[in-house]
Motif scaffolding. Structure first.
Motif, PDB file in Angstrom:
ATOM      1  N   THR A 111       0.740  -1.328   0.132  1.00 52.34           N
ATOM      2  CA  THR A 111       0.012   0.019   0.102  1.00 52.34           C
ATOM      3  C   THR A 111       0.782   1.039  -0.133  1.00 52.34           C
ATOM      4  O   THR A 111       0.511   2.150  -0.737  1.00 52.34           O
ATOM      5  CB  THR A 111      -0.893   0.089   1.256  1.00 52.34           C
ATOM      6  OG1 THR A 111      -1.196  -1.197   1.339  1.00 52.34           O
ATOM      7  CG2 THR A 111      -2.122   0.757   0.954  1.00 52.34           C
ATOM      8  N   LEU A 112       1.993   1.152   0.914  1.00 53.53           N
ATOM      9  CA  LEU A 112       2.835   2.454   0.926  1.00 53.53           C
ATOM     10  C   LEU A 112       3.555   2.535  -0.364  1.00 53.53           C
ATOM     11  O   LEU A 112       3.884   3.705  -0.915  1.00 53.53           O
ATOM     12  CB  LEU A 112       3.924   2.194   1.965  1.00 53.53           C
ATOM     13  CG  LEU A 112       3.175   2.439   3.320  1.00 53.53           C
ATOM     14  CD1 LEU A 112       4.441   2.013   4.442  1.00 53.53           C
ATOM     15  CD2 LEU A 112       2.525   3.667   3.638  1.00 53.53           C
ATOM     16  N   GLU A 113       3.856   1.629  -1.000  1.00 50.36           N
ATOM     17  CA  GLU A 113       4.779   1.700  -2.121  1.00 50.36           C
ATOM     18  C   GLU A 113       3.706   2.473  -3.387  1.00 50.36           C
ATOM     19  O   GLU A 113       4.143   3.307  -4.375  1.00 50.36           O
ATOM     20  CB  GLU A 113       5.056   0.318  -3.072  1.00 50.36           C
ATOM     21  CG  GLU A 113       6.320  -0.127  -2.292  1.00 50.36           C
ATOM     22  CD  GLU A 113       6.988  -1.497  -2.741  1.00 50.36           C
ATOM     23  OE1 GLU A 113       6.573  -1.812  -3.806  1.00 50.36           O
ATOM     24  OE2 GLU A 113       7.702  -1.964  -2.264  1.00 50.36           O
ATOM     25  N   LYS A 114       2.285   1.768  -3.403  1.00 53.59           N
ATOM     26  CA  LYS A 114       1.360   2.515  -4.140  1.00 53.59           C
ATOM     27  C   LYS A 114       1.254   4.098  -3.908  1.00 53.59           C
ATOM     28  O   LYS A 114       1.135   4.904  -4.791  1.00 53.59           O
ATOM     29  CB  LYS A 114       0.276   1.907  -4.226  1.00 53.59           C
ATOM     30  CG  LYS A 114      -0.398   0.804  -5.122  1.00 53.59           C
ATOM     31  CD  LYS A 114      -1.569   0.106  -4.987  1.00 53.59           C
ATOM     32  CE  LYS A 114      -1.411  -1.197  -5.296  1.00 53.59           C
ATOM     33  NZ  LYS A 114      -2.460  -2.134  -4.402  1.00 53.59           N
ATOM     34  N   GLY A 115       1.525   4.390  -2.637  1.00 57.68           N
ATOM     35  CA  GLY A 115       1.432   5.904  -2.321  1.00 57.68           C
ATOM     36  C   GLY A 115      -0.014   6.111  -1.594  1.00 57.68           C
ATOM     37  O   GLY A 115      -0.926   5.869  -2.023  1.00 57.68           O
ATOM     38  N   ILE A 116       0.564   7.224  -0.462  1.00 58.24           N
ATOM     39  CA  ILE A 116      -0.579   7.483   0.077  1.00 58.24           C
ATOM     40  C   ILE A 116      -0.731   8.927   0.139  1.00 58.24           C
ATOM     41  O   ILE A 116       0.260   9.520   0.016  1.00 58.24           O
ATOM     42  CB  ILE A 116      -0.829   6.898   1.779  1.00 58.24           C
ATOM     43  CG1 ILE A 116       0.485   6.801   2.148  1.00 58.24           C
ATOM     44  CG2 ILE A 116      -1.179   5.620   1.541  1.00 58.24           C
ATOM     45  CD1 ILE A 116       1.030   6.894   3.745  1.00 58.24           C
ATOM     46  N   ALA A 117      -1.825   9.370   0.023  1.00 62.82           N
ATOM     47  CA  ALA A 117      -1.961  10.845  -0.106  1.00 62.82           C
ATOM     48  C   ALA A 117      -2.110  11.466   1.575  1.00 62.82           C
ATOM     49  O   ALA A 117      -2.864  11.111   2.378  1.00 62.82           O
ATOM     50  CB  ALA A 117      -3.419  11.323  -0.567  1.00 62.82           C
ATOM     51  N   ILE A 118      -0.998  12.395   1.506  1.00 65.55           N
ATOM     52  CA  ILE A 118      -1.071  13.273   2.863  1.00 65.55           C
ATOM     53  C   ILE A 118      -0.952  14.664   2.611  1.00 65.55           C
ATOM     54  O   ILE A 118      -0.517  15.104   1.705  1.00 65.55           O
ATOM     55  CB  ILE A 118       0.343  12.964   3.618  1.00 65.55           C
ATOM     56  CG1 ILE A 118       0.808  11.493   3.927  1.00 65.55           C
ATOM     57  CG2 ILE A 118       0.400  13.813   4.712  1.00 65.55           C
ATOM     58  CD1 ILE A 118       2.061  11.300   4.359  1.00 65.55           C
ATOM     59  N   GLY A 119      -2.381  15.513   2.977  1.00 68.88           N
ATOM     60  CA  GLY A 119      -2.781  16.405   2.483  1.00 68.88           C
ATOM     61  C   GLY A 119      -2.916  16.497   1.041  1.00 68.88           C
ATOM     62  O   GLY A 119      -3.689  15.787   0.544  1.00 68.88           O
ATOM     63  N   ASN A 120      -2.442  17.174   0.476  1.00 69.54           N
ATOM     64  CA  ASN A 120      -2.379  17.369  -1.292  1.00 69.54           C
ATOM     65  C   ASN A 120      -1.262  16.778  -1.944  1.00 69.54           C
ATOM     66  O   ASN A 120      -1.051  17.017  -3.097  1.00 69.54           O
ATOM     67  CB  ASN A 120      -2.942  18.702  -1.730  1.00 69.54           C
ATOM     68  CG  ASN A 120      -2.016  19.686  -1.254  1.00 69.54           C
ATOM     69  OD1 ASN A 120      -0.888  19.340  -0.714  1.00 69.54           O
ATOM     70  ND2 ASN A 120      -2.230  20.814  -1.489  1.00 69.54           N
ATOM     71  N   GLN A 121      -0.332  15.934  -1.040  1.00 70.75           N
ATOM     72  CA  GLN A 121       0.828  15.364  -1.631  1.00 70.75           C
ATOM     73  C   GLN A 121       0.718  13.877  -1.814  1.00 70.75           C
ATOM     74  O   GLN A 121       0.098  13.302  -0.718  1.00 70.75           O
ATOM     75  CB  GLN A 121       2.030  15.681  -1.032  1.00 70.75           C
ATOM     76  CG  GLN A 121       2.743  17.192  -1.619  1.00 70.75           C
ATOM     77  CD  GLN A 121       4.041  17.430  -0.594  1.00 70.75           C
ATOM     78  OE1 GLN A 121       4.073  16.953   0.309  1.00 70.75           O
ATOM     79  NE2 GLN A 121       4.919  18.057  -1.446  1.00 70.75           N
TER      80      GLN A 121
END
Lengths: 304, 362
Positions: free
Chosen positions: B290-300
Motif C-alpha cells: 500500500t505504501l509503495e502505491k502511495g498514500i495521500a497526505i494533505g495534497n501530496q
C-alpha cells in the motif's frame, strides 16, 4: 579440426566463468561453512557500479567511462567492499549458527541487495558496451575465436595462479588454509578468526567483480538478475567438487562448462533448449554417485 | 501413573487453533467486504498452503529445500492443461496429447489430477534427492528447481515457454482458498503425528540414534517429500485458477524466497510457525505494498520506492535469524496448555506433548 578447437575454447571460456564463480563461493565456505547465496547479487552489484543510478530505460554510464587502469581496480574494490560489509553487518552474527541458518540468511541478504539495485536502477535490462574491441574475432590455430574468450581464459588462469601462490606461499594464505582445515584449532594456534574471514570475503568479492566484468563484456547487458544463473552453476560446482575443496570447485566449474558446451553440440536440435536441464540432471546423478563430491576435503568427511 | 493419552488427543488443539486463525482471516475478509481485499486474502490462503507444504518436508526432515516451488509450477501448469477451453489450447499449446487438448475437465477433478501429477514427480525426484542430507541436499533441490524452470520456460508447444498462457478459468474464491489452506493444515498435521512423521523428526534431531533404532531415514524422507510435493501441487493448481494467467518465472526464485522467509520467520520446525509466518509476513507485505502505491497526505502523494517490500522482508528475515533463529513461535506448536510465546517454562510441558512440538532443541 578447427571445429574441435572452437569447442575446446568455448568450453574453456565458459568453464572459466563458472570456475571463478565457484571459487568465490568455495573460499568463504572453506573458512566459515557458509554457502553464500548473496554471491550472485554481489556480481550484479559490481556490474551496476558501472552505471549512474537512474530508473530510465537508457543506461547512464558513469564509472564505465573511466580508463581501464582505473576502472578494474575500482570495480574490484567495490566487490571486495560490499562483500566485507555483508560480513561485518550480517554474517558476523552467525558465527555460532548452523550452516542451514547461515545459508538462509545469505539468501535473504542476496534479495536485499537485488531489490536495492531494483530500487536504484529499475528492473529493466540495460545495454552497455564495455571494451568493444574484445568482441572482435581473431585467428587462433586456424579457428576464428572472439578475443574475449581468449582473454577470459587467460585472466582466469592468471587469477588461479596468483591465488595458488597466495595460498601456498604467503602467511595469510597459510592462515586461511589452516582455518579451512580446522577453524577452532587454527584459532588456538594464533590465527585471528575475523581477519581470516574478512580476507576470504574480500577475495570472494573481488572474484565476484571479475565474474561480473566478464559477464557484462560478453552479453553487453546489465540486469539485476544477471548473477543468478552463474551463481546457481557455481554452487553446483562447489558441491560437485566437494564442499570446502578449492581445487574441487575449480575443476568442477571447468567440468560443468565442458559438459554444457558438449551437450550443446551433441544434443539433437529439439532438445537443445533444454541443455541446462540436462546439465542439472547430470549434476544430481553425480551427487548420488558421490554425495560428498569428487574431491572430498579432509575437513568435510562425515561419520554417517 | 495415568495411562498416556494418544498423540492425537494430546496435540489436537493445534489444528483446531490454526483452523480458528484461518477462519478469523476469512472473517476479516467478509467484514471488510471489498473485492481487492478478498483477493489478497485468497492469496494469503494459497500462501498458507505453500508454506505448510514446505513445512511438511523441511520442518520434519530438517533438510532445507529450495526446490519445492517447482512442484507448485507443475500443479499450476497441469490444471491449466486440463481446464483451458479446447478451442484455445488447440492453438496455444499444440504439443499436448489429443486426449488432453480435446477435453475440458471440471475444476475439482482437474485440481485432483494436478495434485497427483505433482505427487508423481515428487516421488521420482524424491527417490533420488532424499539420499542427500544437509547442504548438499539443499543445493540438489536447487538444481531440481532450476531444471523444472528450464523445462517449463523452453517447451514452447506444451507450456508456452516464457510467454504467458491465458484462459484458465478463474474459479478460486475465498472459500476454495480457505478449504485448500484448511486441508493442507490437516494433512500436514496428520503427517506430523503419524509414525513416519515422528520417525523423521527423530532422524532430524539425532540422525545416528534414529538410524540405530531402525528408522529408514531415506524412506521416511521420501514419504514427507511426496506429501509436501502434493500439497504444493494443489497450491499451484489453486493459484493458477486464482490468477488465470501463468508464466514459469512466477514459480522461481522470488516465490521461493517469500515462502521460505515466511516459514523461517514463523519457525521452521512447527506447523503453527508456518501459519503464523504467513499471516505476519503477509500483513507486513500488504502494508508495504500500500505504501509503495502511495498514500495521500494533505495534497501530496507520498510513496515508498519499488523494492522496499522485498528489502524489508529480507531485513526482517535476517533479524529474526539473528535474534530468534527458532522463529516467532520458537518452534513450538500453539496449544491450550502453555502459551507458545512464554519463556522457558513451557519447555517441560512441551516434552510431554511430544506430538508435533519437539523442535525446540533442533
Amino acid at each position: 579440426m578447427t571445429e574441435i578447437i572452437q569447442i575446446i575454447i568455448d568450453a574453456l571460456s565458459l568453464g572459466s566463468l563458472y570456475a571463478l564463480g565457484a571459487l568465490g563461493i568455495a573460499l568463504i565456505f572453506g573458512v566459515m561453512r557458509l554457502v553464500n547465496f548473496a554471491h550472485g547479487d554481489t556480481i550484479a552489484f559490481c556490474v551496476f557500479a558501472l552505471l549512474w543510478p537512474s530508473i530510465d530505460a537508457a543506461a547512464v554510464v558513469f564509472a564505465g567511462h573511466l580508463p581501464t587502469v582505473l576502472l578494474i581496480p575500482l570495480i574490484l574494490l567495490i566487490g571486495a567492499g560490499l562483500s566485507v560489509l555483508s560480513e561485518i553487518i550480517v554474517f558476523r552474527r552467525f558465527r555460532k549458527a548452523n550452516p542451514a541458518t547461515m545459508m538462509i540468511a545469505s539468501f535473504a541478504l542476496g534479495f536485499v541487495i537485488r531489490y536495492f539495485l531494483l530500487m536504484l536502477y529499475s528492473s529493466r535490462p540495460k545495454s552497455i558496451n564495455l571494451w568493444e574491441s574484445l568482441g572482435e574475432s581473431i585467428g587462433f590455430l586456424g579457428a576464428r575465436v572472439p578475443l574475449l574468450q581468449i582473454v577470459t581464459v587467460a585472466i582466469t588462469l592468471g587469477i588461479l595462479g596468483l591465488l595458488t601462490l597466495f595460498l601456498k606461499r604467503s602467511r595469510y594464505g597459510l592462515e586461511m588454509r589452516a582455518a579451512a582445515e580446522n577453524f577452532t584449532m587454527a584459532r588456538m594456534l594464533g590465527v585471528r578468526a575475523n581477519r581470516v574471514i574478512m580476507l576470504a570475503f574480500a577475495l570472494s568479492g573481488m572474484l565476484a567483480a571479475t565474474t561480473g566484468l566478464i559477464l557484462v563484456t560478453q552479453t553487453g547487458t546489465v540486469d539485476i538478475q544477471m548473477g543468478a544463473s552463474v551463481m546457481l552453476i557455481a554452487f553446483i560446482a562447489t558441491v560437485i567438487g566437494g564442499l570446502g575443496s578449492l581445487t574441487g570447485a575449480v575443476t568442477a566449474g571447468y567440468l560443468i562448462g565442458a559438459a554444457s558446451v558438449l551437450m550443446q553440440v551433441v544434443l539433437p536440435l529439439d532438445a537443445r533448449p533444454f541443455r541446462d536441464a540436462f546439465v542439472y540432471g547430470a549434476v544430481i546423478v553425480t551427487l548420488i554417485w558421490r554425495p560428498n563430491g569428487l574431491f572430498v576435503a579432509r575437513s568435510a568427511k562425515q561419520r554417517v | 501413573m495415568v495411562a498416556r493419552k494418544s498423540v492425537l488427543a494430546r496435540t489436537i488443539s493445534t489444528p483446531i487453533i490454526l483452523t480458528l486463525i484461518l477462519l478469523a482471516v476469512a472473517g476479516l475478509s467478509l467484514w471488510v467486504n471489498n473485492g481487492i481485499f478478498t483477493r489478497t486474502i485468497v492469496e494469503v490462503f494459497i500462501r498458507v498452503m505453500v508454506v505448510v507444504g514446505l513445512y511438511t518436508f523441511i520442518g520434519n526432515s530438517g533438510v532445507v529445500s529450495f526446490g519445492h516451488i517447482g512442484f507448485m509450477c507443475m500443479g499450476a501448469y497441469a490444471t491449466a492443461w486440463f481446464t483451458i477451453p479446447p478451442a484455445m489450447k488447440k492453438y496455444s499449446l499444440r504439443g499436448l496429447p489429443e486426449i488432453i487438448s480435446h477435453n475440458q475437465l471440471s475444476f475439482s477433478l482437474s485440481i485432483t489430477l494436478a495434485t497427483l501429477f505433482a505427487g508423481i514427480f515428487a516421488y521420482l525426484f524424491g527417490k533420488i534427492l532424499v539420499r542427500l542430507s544437509g547442504i548438499t541436499g539443499s543445493i540438489a533441490t536447487f538444481a531440481m528447481l532450476a531444471m523444472i524452470n528450464t523445462v517449463y520456460s523452453n517447451w514452447e508447444t506444451v507450456t508456452g515457454a516464457t510467454s504467458s498462457i491465458v484462459g484458465i478459468p478463474r474459479k478460486t474464491d475465498l472459500w476454495t482458498g480457505f478449504a485448500g489452506a484448511e486441508l493442507a493444515v490437516i494433512v500436514a498435521y496428520l503427517y506430523a503425528i503419524s509414525r513416519s512423521g515422528l520417525a523423521l523428526r527423530s532422524a532430524r534431531d539425532e540422525a545416528i540414534a534414529a538410524a540405530a533404532s531402525g528408522v529408514d531415514i531415506a524412506r521416511e524422507r521420501l514419504k514427507a517429500f511426496v506429501v509436501s510435493g502434493m500439497i504444493l501441487g494443489a497450491a499451484g493448481a489453486l493459484y493458477a485458477h486464482f490468477l488465470g494467467v501463468l508464466t514459469p518465472d512466477a514459480f522461481y526464485l522470488g516465490l521461493t524466497f517469500i515462502s521460505l522467509s515466511m516459514l523461517v520467520v514463523g519457525g521452521m520446525n512447527s506447523l503453527s510457525g508456518a501459519v503464523v509466518g504467513v499471516v505476519v509476513l503477509s500483513a507486513i507485505i500488504e502494508l508495504l505494498r500500500t505504501l509503495e502505491k502511495g498514500i495521500a497526505i494533505g495534497n501530496q502523494t507520498w510513496a515508498l520506492p519499488h523494492g522496499t517490500q522485498e528489502i524489508a522482508i529480507g531485513g526482517v528475515m535476517i533479524v529474526i535469524l539473528i535474534f530468534r533463529p527458532s522463529g516467532l513461535t520458537r518452534n513450538q506448536e500453539l496449544s491450550w496448555s502453555g502459551w507458545p510465546f512464554s519463556e522457558r517454562s513451557s519447555r517441560q510441558k512441551s516434552s510431554i506433548k511430544d506430538g508435533v512440538s519437539e523442535g525446540a532443541s533442533a
